[in-house]
Design an enzyme around this catalytic site. Structure first.
Site, PDB file in Angstrom:
ATOM      1  N   HIS A  23       1.056  -0.730   0.100  1.00  0.00           N
ATOM      2  CA  HIS A  23      -0.130  -0.144   0.001  1.00  0.00           C
ATOM      3  C   HIS A  23       1.656   1.344   0.218  1.00  0.00           C
ATOM      4  CE1 HIS A  23      -3.871  -2.110   2.024  1.00  0.00           C
ATOM      5  NE2 HIS A  23      -3.038  -2.616   0.998  1.00  0.00           N
ATOM      6  N   HIS A  62      -7.450  -0.495   3.889  1.00  0.00           N
ATOM      7  CA  HIS A  62      -7.141  -1.146   2.661  1.00  0.00           C
ATOM      8  C   HIS A  62      -7.547   0.607   1.647  1.00  0.00           C
ATOM      9  CE1 HIS A  62      -7.590  -5.350   3.679  1.00  0.00           C
ATOM     10  NE2 HIS A  62      -7.825  -4.404   4.571  1.00  0.00           N
TER      11      HIS A  62
END
Ligand SMILES: *[C@@H]1O[C@H](CO)[C@@H](O)[C@H](O)[C@H]1NC(C)=O
Ligand SMILES: *[C@@H]1O[C@H](CO)[C@@H](O)[C@H](O)[C@H]1NC(C)=O
Ligand SMILES: *[C@@H]1O[C@H](CO)[C@@H](O)[C@H](O)[C@H]1NC(C)=O
Ligand SMILES: *[C@@H]1O[C@H](CO)[C@@H](O)[C@H](O)[C@H]1NC(C)=O
Ligand SMILES: *[C@@H]1O[C@H](CO)[C@@H](O)[C@H](O)[C@H]1NC(C)=O
Ligand SMILES: *[C@@H]1O[C@H](CO)[C@@H](O)[C@H](O)[C@H]1NC(C)=O
Length: 380
Positions: free
Chosen positions: A314, A358
């Site tokens: 990420h 997320h």
């Protein structure tokens, strides 16, 4: 109702009829037939060209690209934007392209003999990512997915079934439950890096098989993996090009686990996960921690955390947004690149902090906001 992200629950996914819905097969697929949209595939951006006259703010409206399947970098093609170029290459590719174009920290560019057209010290700095630690437990019986995933015939059958009619166990997200938790505040010795008392520091992902990107599954045994991921890391890394060749991967230093908070939070996530898996409800299933997860002393848990932690992919923050009159950032709140004209960045590299989630939802929100600003629907 109090909105909070703490607790355990079902994973939500963007999927439909057994198929993942990405920005490509939703947003782009819906726009693909527009006469005013051209998508060039197998193309790799080499650099942005400045059309600066020395006395003016450099404009970067020219994009040089080449065939991304070759490694020679030739031939190159140049497109010229009449209005603006929008760079969306992500937290690794965006600083790489900026640096190749002479927009960056002069300490990074000068040693490579790249003329510094825009000295922007924070390009490629402030790399933030969620550390990922697979905590693996041995379990009883053979109901985990391990036997199926280990057996090439069973696995191929599952792929064939999915290809035929989008059913079977791989038509679903293989991870169905997750949880979000906080580190006991008595252990936090810095200003709380979470966004508030109802926001998590770490995430747990419950996986019905051996999930470790770095170590392949043993030839026998059945496993439960409870991944921990640090959502509020305070460590910061860098992305720097190593040469003027756009085909050279940049040097990525995640610089993970380099603060006391990050190590403490990962250690506490391991302890929390071991308490959870030792609960009576699991007694007929969980045998016990696998490998070095059995460590109990803090120093041994820390060693285990350092042995096994990797990334959840990420990456965020390498072209971060700051207020218009701040020089401690790369883009302005309207996504324009400081010190340039004709250039905006729209991807997760502009977020100064990593969201405790997320990133798919946050990056869609960011892009919608950017679209509204660019279209003039909202003004700042
Ligand atoms: C591009 O085409 C779409 C669909 O035809 C249209 O809605 C949009 O206004 C066009 N954009 C520009 C900038 O002309
Ligand atoms: C799973 O366990 C059951 C019960 O012990 C046994 O009958 C079965 O053969 C096992 N399956 C595999 C694939 O090992
Ligand atoms: C999908 O394909 C599998 C394997 O060929 C078959 O067993 C199953 O019944 C099919 N399901 C549907 C809903 O068609
Ligand atoms: C947090 O730590 C303090 C001090 O060790 C302890 O008294 C307290 O019970 C802990 N709180 C939770 C929720 O575990
Ligand atoms: C487990 O810990 C020992 C001692 O630190 C280390 O030598 C070993 O490599 C670790 N095992 C794994 C799989 O990381
Ligand atoms: C930006 O400029 C405004 C007006 O001069 C000032 O009030 C504000 O504090 C400045 N912000 C920063 C981050 O320097």
């Amino acid at each position: 109702m109090i909105q909070q992200a703490l607790g355990t629950g079902w994973v939500q996914s963007t999927m439909s009829k057994g198929v993942r819905q990405s920005s490509s097969n939703t947003y782009l697929a819906n726009a693909n037939t527009r006469p005013n949209l051209t998508v060039v595939i197998n193309a790799m951006v080499v650099k942005l060209l400045s059309t600066a006259s020395p006395s003016k703010v450099p404009a970067f409206r020219s994009v040089v690209f080449t065939d991304g399947r070759s490694t020679s970098g030739t031939p190159t093609f140049t497109v010229q934007a009449t209005k603006e170029v929008i760079l969306s290459a992500g937290s690794i590719g965006t600083p790489q392209i900026l640096q190749l174009s002479g927009i960056g920290n002069s300490a990074d560019l000068t040693p490579l003999n790249i003329p510094v057209l825009v000295n922007s010290p924070m390009v490629g700095r402030n790399l933030i990512d969620h550390p990922l630690l697979p905590n693996i437990f041995s379990v009883k019986g053979n109901d985990s997915y391990d036997d199926t995933l280990r057996d090439p015939v069973q696995f191929q059958n599952a792929i064939n079934q999915w290809a035929a009619n989008k059913t079977g166990f791989i038509s679903n997200n293989l991870i169905n439950h997750y949880g979000f938790a906080r580190v006991n505040s008595s252990l936090i010795t810095i200003p709380d890096p979470s966004s508030g008392p109802n926001s998590p520091h770490f995430e747990m992902l419950f996986v019905n098989f051996w999930l470790d990107f770095a170590v392949s599954v043993p030839s026998t045994g059945n496993f439960l993996t409870i991944v921990s991921s640090l959502l509020t890391p305070t460590s910061r890394g860098t992305v720097k090009i190593r040469s003027t060749n756009p085909f050279d991967a940049p040097s990525i230093d995640p610089h993970m686990l380099t603060t006391d908070f990050d190590v403490t939070a990962m250690r506490e996530s391991v302890k929390a996960i071991k308490r959870f898996a030792a609960a009576p409800a699991w007694s007929d299933y969980v045998i016990g921690p696998f490998g070095n997860l059995s460590a109990t002393a803090d120093a041994d848990i820390d060693a285990y955390v350092r042995q096994r932690t990797t990334t959840i992919f990420h990456p965020t923050g390498t072209a971060s947004m700051t207020s218009k009159n701040s020089t401690n950032g790369v883009v302005n709140p309207d996504f324009t690149v400081k010190g340039t004209s004709g250039l905006r960045i729209v991807d997760l590299s502009v977020l100064p902090f990593i969201p405790a989630s997320h990133p798919q939802g946050p990056v869609y929100l960011l892009a919608e906001r950017a679209a509204d600003i660019i279209k003039g629907i909202v003004s700042l």
